[in-house]
Write a protein that holds these residues in place. Structure first.
Motif, PDB file in Angstrom:
ATOM      1  N   THR A 105      57.199  51.937  92.290  1.00  0.00           N
ATOM      2  CA  THR A 105      55.762  51.735  92.126  1.00  0.00           C
ATOM      3  C   THR A 105      55.421  50.326  91.635  1.00  0.00           C
ATOM      4  OG1 THR A 105      55.964  52.790  89.971  1.00  0.00           O
ATOM      5  CG2 THR A 105      55.188  54.167  91.758  1.00  0.00           C
ATOM      6  N   ASN A 106      56.439  49.582  91.201  1.00  0.00           N
ATOM      7  CA  ASN A 106      56.203  48.214  90.750  1.00  0.00           C
ATOM      8  C   ASN A 106      57.317  47.318  91.284  1.00  0.00           C
ATOM      9  OD1 ASN A 106      53.880  48.221  88.607  1.00  0.00           O
ATOM     10  ND2 ASN A 106      55.132  50.021  88.130  1.00  0.00           N
ATOM     11  N   PHE A 107      57.006  46.521  92.284  1.00  0.00           N
ATOM     12  CA  PHE A 107      58.014  45.595  92.796  1.00  0.00           C
ATOM     13  C   PHE A 107      57.337  44.403  93.460  1.00  0.00           C
ATOM     14  CE2 PHE A 107      57.074  48.160  96.480  1.00  0.00           C
ATOM     15  CZ  PHE A 107      57.178  47.287  97.555  1.00  0.00           C
ATOM     16  N   ILE A 108      58.140  43.400  93.755  1.00  0.00           N
ATOM     17  CA  ILE A 108      57.626  42.188  94.406  1.00  0.00           C
ATOM     18  C   ILE A 108      58.453  41.928  95.656  1.00  0.00           C
ATOM     19  CG2 ILE A 108      57.152  39.711  94.128  1.00  0.00           C
ATOM     20  CD1 ILE A 108      57.176  40.132  91.082  1.00  0.00           C
ATOM     21  N   MET A 109      57.774  41.595  96.726  1.00  0.00           N
ATOM     22  CA  MET A 109      58.445  41.229  97.974  1.00  0.00           C
ATOM     23  C   MET A 109      58.275  39.726  98.142  1.00  0.00           C
ATOM     24  SD  MET A 109      59.697  42.902 100.681  1.00  0.00           S
ATOM     25  CE  MET A 109      60.204  42.471 102.329  1.00  0.00           C
ATOM     26  N   VAL A 110      59.375  39.027  98.350  1.00  0.00           N
ATOM     27  CA  VAL A 110      59.295  37.577  98.562  1.00  0.00           C
ATOM     28  C   VAL A 110      59.880  37.267  99.935  1.00  0.00           C
ATOM     29  CG1 VAL A 110      60.045  35.313  97.727  1.00  0.00           C
ATOM     30  CG2 VAL A 110      59.482  37.113  96.087  1.00  0.00           C
ATOM     31  N   THR A 111      59.099  36.660 100.797  1.00  0.00           N
ATOM     32  CA  THR A 111      59.590  36.317 102.125  1.00  0.00           C
ATOM     33  C   THR A 111      59.887  34.832 102.184  1.00  0.00           C
ATOM     34  OG1 THR A 111      57.388  35.930 103.048  1.00  0.00           O
ATOM     35  CG2 THR A 111      58.207  38.172 103.146  1.00  0.00           C
ATOM     36  N   LEU A 112      61.156  34.529 102.472  1.00  0.00           N
ATOM     37  CA  LEU A 112      61.605  33.143 102.497  1.00  0.00           C
ATOM     38  C   LEU A 112      61.760  32.698 103.942  1.00  0.00           C
ATOM     39  CD1 LEU A 112      64.294  33.582  99.710  1.00  0.00           C
ATOM     40  CD2 LEU A 112      62.125  32.381  99.447  1.00  0.00           C
ATOM     41  N   GLY A 113      60.676  32.263 104.534  1.00  0.00           N
ATOM     42  CA  GLY A 113      60.717  31.758 105.900  1.00  0.00           C
ATOM     43  C   GLY A 113      60.418  30.269 105.880  1.00  0.00           C
ATOM     44  N   THR A 114      59.669  29.835 106.879  1.00  0.00           N
ATOM     45  CA  THR A 114      59.229  28.435 106.881  1.00  0.00           C
ATOM     46  C   THR A 114      58.574  28.103 105.548  1.00  0.00           C
ATOM     47  OG1 THR A 114      58.664  28.917 109.165  1.00  0.00           O
ATOM     48  CG2 THR A 114      58.046  26.744 108.322  1.00  0.00           C
ATOM     49  N   GLY A 115      57.735  29.013 105.080  1.00  0.00           N
ATOM     50  CA  GLY A 115      57.165  28.892 103.739  1.00  0.00           C
ATOM     51  C   GLY A 115      57.675  29.999 102.858  1.00  0.00           C
ATOM     52  N   LEU A 116      56.996  30.241 101.735  1.00  0.00           N
ATOM     53  CA  LEU A 116      57.356  31.361 100.865  1.00  0.00           C
ATOM     54  C   LEU A 116      56.130  32.259 100.718  1.00  0.00           C
ATOM     55  CD1 LEU A 116      59.331  31.294  97.520  1.00  0.00           C
ATOM     56  CD2 LEU A 116      57.241  32.627  97.758  1.00  0.00           C
ATOM     57  N   GLY A 117      56.231  33.477 101.233  1.00  0.00           N
ATOM     58  CA  GLY A 117      55.144  34.437 101.078  1.00  0.00           C
ATOM     59  C   GLY A 117      55.531  35.495 100.072  1.00  0.00           C
ATOM     60  N   SER A 118      54.543  36.246  99.589  1.00  0.00           N
ATOM     61  CA  SER A 118      54.883  37.305  98.645  1.00  0.00           C
ATOM     62  C   SER A 118      53.843  38.402  98.661  1.00  0.00           C
ATOM     63  CB  SER A 118      54.999  36.741  97.222  1.00  0.00           C
ATOM     64  OG  SER A 118      53.749  36.282  96.776  1.00  0.00           O
ATOM     65  N   GLY A 119      54.299  39.601  98.346  1.00  0.00           N
ATOM     66  CA  GLY A 119      53.406  40.745  98.186  1.00  0.00           C
ATOM     67  C   GLY A 119      53.775  41.438  96.892  1.00  0.00           C
ATOM     68  N   PHE A 120      52.779  41.734  96.070  1.00  0.00           N
ATOM     69  CA  PHE A 120      53.006  42.374  94.768  1.00  0.00           C
ATOM     70  C   PHE A 120      52.535  43.825  94.832  1.00  0.00           C
ATOM     71  CE2 PHE A 120      54.005  38.950  91.672  1.00  0.00           C
ATOM     72  CZ  PHE A 120      53.997  37.890  92.551  1.00  0.00           C
ATOM     73  N   VAL A 121      53.396  44.735  94.418  1.00  0.00           N
ATOM     74  CA  VAL A 121      52.997  46.134  94.315  1.00  0.00           C
ATOM     75  C   VAL A 121      52.982  46.518  92.835  1.00  0.00           C
ATOM     76  CG1 VAL A 121      53.669  48.521  94.800  1.00  0.00           C
ATOM     77  CG2 VAL A 121      53.757  46.800  96.614  1.00  0.00           C
ATOM     78  N   VAL A 122      51.849  47.055  92.402  1.00  0.00           N
ATOM     79  CA  VAL A 122      51.630  47.422  91.004  1.00  0.00           C
ATOM     80  C   VAL A 122      51.075  48.845  90.968  1.00  0.00           C
ATOM     81  CG1 VAL A 122      50.020  47.023  89.108  1.00  0.00           C
ATOM     82  CG2 VAL A 122      51.312  45.100  90.038  1.00  0.00           C
ATOM     83  N   ASN A 123      51.611  49.676  90.134  1.00  0.00           N
ATOM     84  CA  ASN A 123      51.153  51.076  90.038  1.00  0.00           C
ATOM     85  C   ASN A 123      51.106  51.745  91.420  1.00  0.00           C
ATOM     86  OD1 ASN A 123      50.837  50.734  87.266  1.00  0.00           O
ATOM     87  ND2 ASN A 123      48.686  50.179  87.431  1.00  0.00           N
ATOM     88  N   GLY A 124      52.056  51.384  92.272  1.00  0.00           N
ATOM     89  CA  GLY A 124      52.141  52.010  93.594  1.00  0.00           C
ATOM     90  C   GLY A 124      51.186  51.472  94.637  1.00  0.00           C
ATOM     91  N   GLU A 125      50.393  50.454  94.260  1.00  0.00           N
ATOM     92  CA  GLU A 125      49.434  49.903  95.219  1.00  0.00           C
ATOM     93  C   GLU A 125      49.647  48.414  95.428  1.00  0.00           C
ATOM     94  OE1 GLU A 125      45.383  50.646  94.224  1.00  0.00           O
ATOM     95  OE2 GLU A 125      45.714  52.776  93.913  1.00  0.00           O
ATOM     96  N   LEU A 126      49.398  47.956  96.639  1.00  0.00           N
ATOM     97  CA  LEU A 126      49.476  46.537  96.882  1.00  0.00           C
ATOM     98  C   LEU A 126      48.364  45.811  96.142  1.00  0.00           C
ATOM     99  CD1 LEU A 126      51.433  45.085  99.220  1.00  0.00           C
ATOM    100  CD2 LEU A 126      49.227  43.983  99.447  1.00  0.00           C
ATOM    101  N   VAL A 127      48.698  44.648  95.591  1.00  0.00           N
ATOM    102  CA  VAL A 127      47.704  43.847  94.877  1.00  0.00           C
ATOM    103  C   VAL A 127      46.995  42.940  95.884  1.00  0.00           C
ATOM    104  CG1 VAL A 127      47.331  42.165  93.031  1.00  0.00           C
ATOM    105  CG2 VAL A 127      49.140  43.885  92.806  1.00  0.00           C
ATOM    106  N   TYR A 128      45.754  43.263  96.211  1.00  0.00           N
ATOM    107  CA  TYR A 128      44.974  42.405  97.100  1.00  0.00           C
ATOM    108  C   TYR A 128      44.054  41.478  96.300  1.00  0.00           C
ATOM    109  CZ  TYR A 128      46.465  45.386 100.950  1.00  0.00           C
ATOM    110  OH  TYR A 128      47.218  46.062 101.871  1.00  0.00           O
ATOM    111  N   GLY A 129      43.776  41.855  95.063  1.00  0.00           N
ATOM    112  CA  GLY A 129      42.898  41.044  94.229  1.00  0.00           C
ATOM    113  C   GLY A 129      41.445  41.200  94.606  1.00  0.00           C
ATOM    114  N   ALA A 130      40.606  40.403  93.930  1.00  0.00           N
ATOM    115  CA  ALA A 130      39.160  40.531  94.107  1.00  0.00           C
ATOM    116  C   ALA A 130      38.728  40.142  95.511  1.00  0.00           C
ATOM    117  CB  ALA A 130      38.443  39.664  93.079  1.00  0.00           C
ATOM    118  N   ASP A 131      39.457  39.225  96.137  1.00  0.00           N
ATOM    119  CA  ASP A 131      39.006  38.685  97.424  1.00  0.00           C
ATOM    120  C   ASP A 131      39.911  39.058  98.599  1.00  0.00           C
ATOM    121  OD1 ASP A 131      41.231  37.230  96.807  1.00  0.00           O
ATOM    122  OD2 ASP A 131      40.344  35.265  97.166  1.00  0.00           O
ATOM    123  N   GLY A 132      40.984  39.798  98.333  1.00  0.00           N
ATOM    124  CA  GLY A 132      41.879  40.185  99.419  1.00  0.00           C
ATOM    125  C   GLY A 132      43.030  39.219  99.669  1.00  0.00           C
ATOM    126  N   PHE A 133      43.131  38.174  98.862  1.00  0.00           N
ATOM    127  CA  PHE A 133      44.130  37.125  99.110  1.00  0.00           C
ATOM    128  C   PHE A 133      45.225  37.023  98.042  1.00  0.00           C
ATOM    129  CE2 PHE A 133      40.642  35.088 101.688  1.00  0.00           C
ATOM    130  CZ  PHE A 133      41.300  35.206 102.902  1.00  0.00           C
TER     131      PHE A 133
END
Lengths: 315, 315
Positions: B130-158
């Protein structure tokens, strides 16, 4: 019977507790010395007796529906204080469990900054917000992150340690044993250190020159800045630059609607907020620019900790 | 009728799409060129026709129950791609809405790293977390944060732009216009830059010396490191130090159970994971030490983007 709640804020020296109604009104408040009690069990016994007296005298006809506790190194999941450096109680202290022996209602515990974040959401400026960050600028720098309407406790209950993200790997020694943590710069203690550093080489006049060591406080630096003292303004600017940069970093992580600043240093108002906001915006990734509000907490300074703690059990 | 899903991964050059069942099995897969289409509407029309053909030929008897899209600068809340620097489509492109003209099912969109995080949670190594971080190491570095079982999109979706937190304020220029972003160091592009920098002053022998410019790739550096090439190992160590330090910082924020590394650079296995883990632990605040697992993604490299996109609509 109407519900009533107890909020307890455990500090290194004093522990303050209050009876709070569901609107966030503090009906009664009192405190006991934390540092007089070597044994947490006796502390809990004593504070529980005091709370019962307070309930009897001021909350008759109400039903006690929860006790919330804000404490240094408080773990929400276990209800324990774990290895708090500023308390006399060493190791893991199962505080919530101890309180449950005296009260027949839910007891929840978290760290003080998380409690403040919940208080802000329940009673303060974050009402209706689902993504925001609370930053408490006291002796150190604490923080609570709210995401999707929920506090971020993380896998272990200890999430939200913004003060211990690193600003400078070769920077100031931190109480945590590492170097360059944000809180060594952006906190009441940090701004005093910055003032001391600047004073060493500052050639012009300043109110802050030649002060006795114990009078160079964050409050004194703020007063000087308010008087237009150039050195004090430089010190605030340097503090704001570091805080603004690191806030821009966390905006990129959780993209909050707002960041609330709370605590002694935040009382400096525009002197802190204006430059911090400007550095924060300057350092934001373009998609986040001009989106995030930097706001003062709307919790009353003196009651925030108790309100925050009570808010823990209010939902 | 059994439910079936479509996952679409939109890249700067190619867009890959697949039909995915609820177990995460890809039933059919195809692709079209993204960069041939100046007009996103024509792109959507063409890819929709292709998807319908694919559904007809390989998913008869299933009911299309959702379309998930992973796209650069994808905003989950609006279903739009917003100001994506690597796409020909400028400004705000309401992609989800465009797809809804062709399909009578929910259409959801997010950025590629967020999609990968959801894919990891649904089909990969983060099942049950329910709490983990995905880090994608490609041309750039992307990431997705999961907190309390939900993806963190934030106030604006970014939310989740770990690659654009700053490592060095005086550091390498980043495509985002600022300096010293983590992705300029910890990514396929970043490691090549580090190799170039090290090559300038490296006196000993190395496989990486005198390579034609276009042959000095992250893959080539990895191969050299695997052969025990000292310079290549130094380059990995420097990359790991920076990545490990910044991971320690985000651990202090969201306190995840695990951090998953995914993408080209993550294929280096132990050569990247061992030093990164060691620097991460070294830099962690004491309460977080030895708690967070640094793991390789369990999503299949070639299908991860499509699976992640499909996972968006699977819940």
């Amino acid at each position: 019977m109407q519900a009533i709640y107890v909020g307890i804020d455990i500090g290194g020296t004093n522990s303050v507790f209050g009876i709070v109604d569901s609107e966030g009104k503090i009906i009664a408040k009192s405190s006991i010395k934390t540092d007089k009690h070597e044994d947490p069990k006796i502390f809990v016994k004593e504070i529980s007796e005091e709370i019962k007296l307070l309930l009897d005298s001021s909350a008759q006809g109400y039903k006690l529906s929860g006790i919330g506790i804000g404490a240094p190194n408080g773990n929400f999941y276990t209800g324990s204080i774990e290895f708090a450096p500023n308390l006399k109680w060493k190791g893991v202290v199962k505080l919530a469990e101890m309180f449950s022996e005296y009260f027949d209602c839910p007891v929840k515990l978290t760290n003080d900054a998380n409690a403040a974040a919940i208080g802000e959401m329940q009673f303060g400026g974050a009402k209706g917000m689902t993504n925001f960050i609370m930053v408490t600028l006291g002796t150190g720098l604490g923080s609570g992150f709210v995401v999707n309407g929920e506090l971020v406790y993380g896998a272990d209950g200890f999430a939200g340690e913004l003060g211990h993200t690193i600003y400078d790997y070769e920077g100031r020694p931190c109480g945590c044993g590492r170097k360059g943590c944000l809180e060594t710069y952006a906190s009441a203690g940090g701004i005093v250190t910055t003032a001391r550093e600047e004073l060493r080489s500052y050639k012009e006049d300043s109110e802050l020159k030649d002060l006795p060591k114990n009078e160079l406080t964050s409050k004194r630096i703020y007063e000087a800045a308010k008087n237009g003292d150039k050195l004090a303004l430089i010190v605030f600017d340097k503090t704001a630059e570091i805080l603004g940069r690191k806030l821009a970093d966390v905006i990129a992580i959780t993209s909050p609607e707002a960041i609330f600043l709370f605590g002694g240093l935040a009382l400096a108002g525009d002197i802190l907020f204006k430059p911090t906001n400007s550095y924060m915006e300057e350092n934001c990734l373009v998609i986040f620019k001009n989106k995030v509000k930097l706001l003062p907490s709307l919790l009353p300074e003196n009651d925030a900790a108790v309100l925050g703690a009570a808010a823990l059990v209010l939902n």
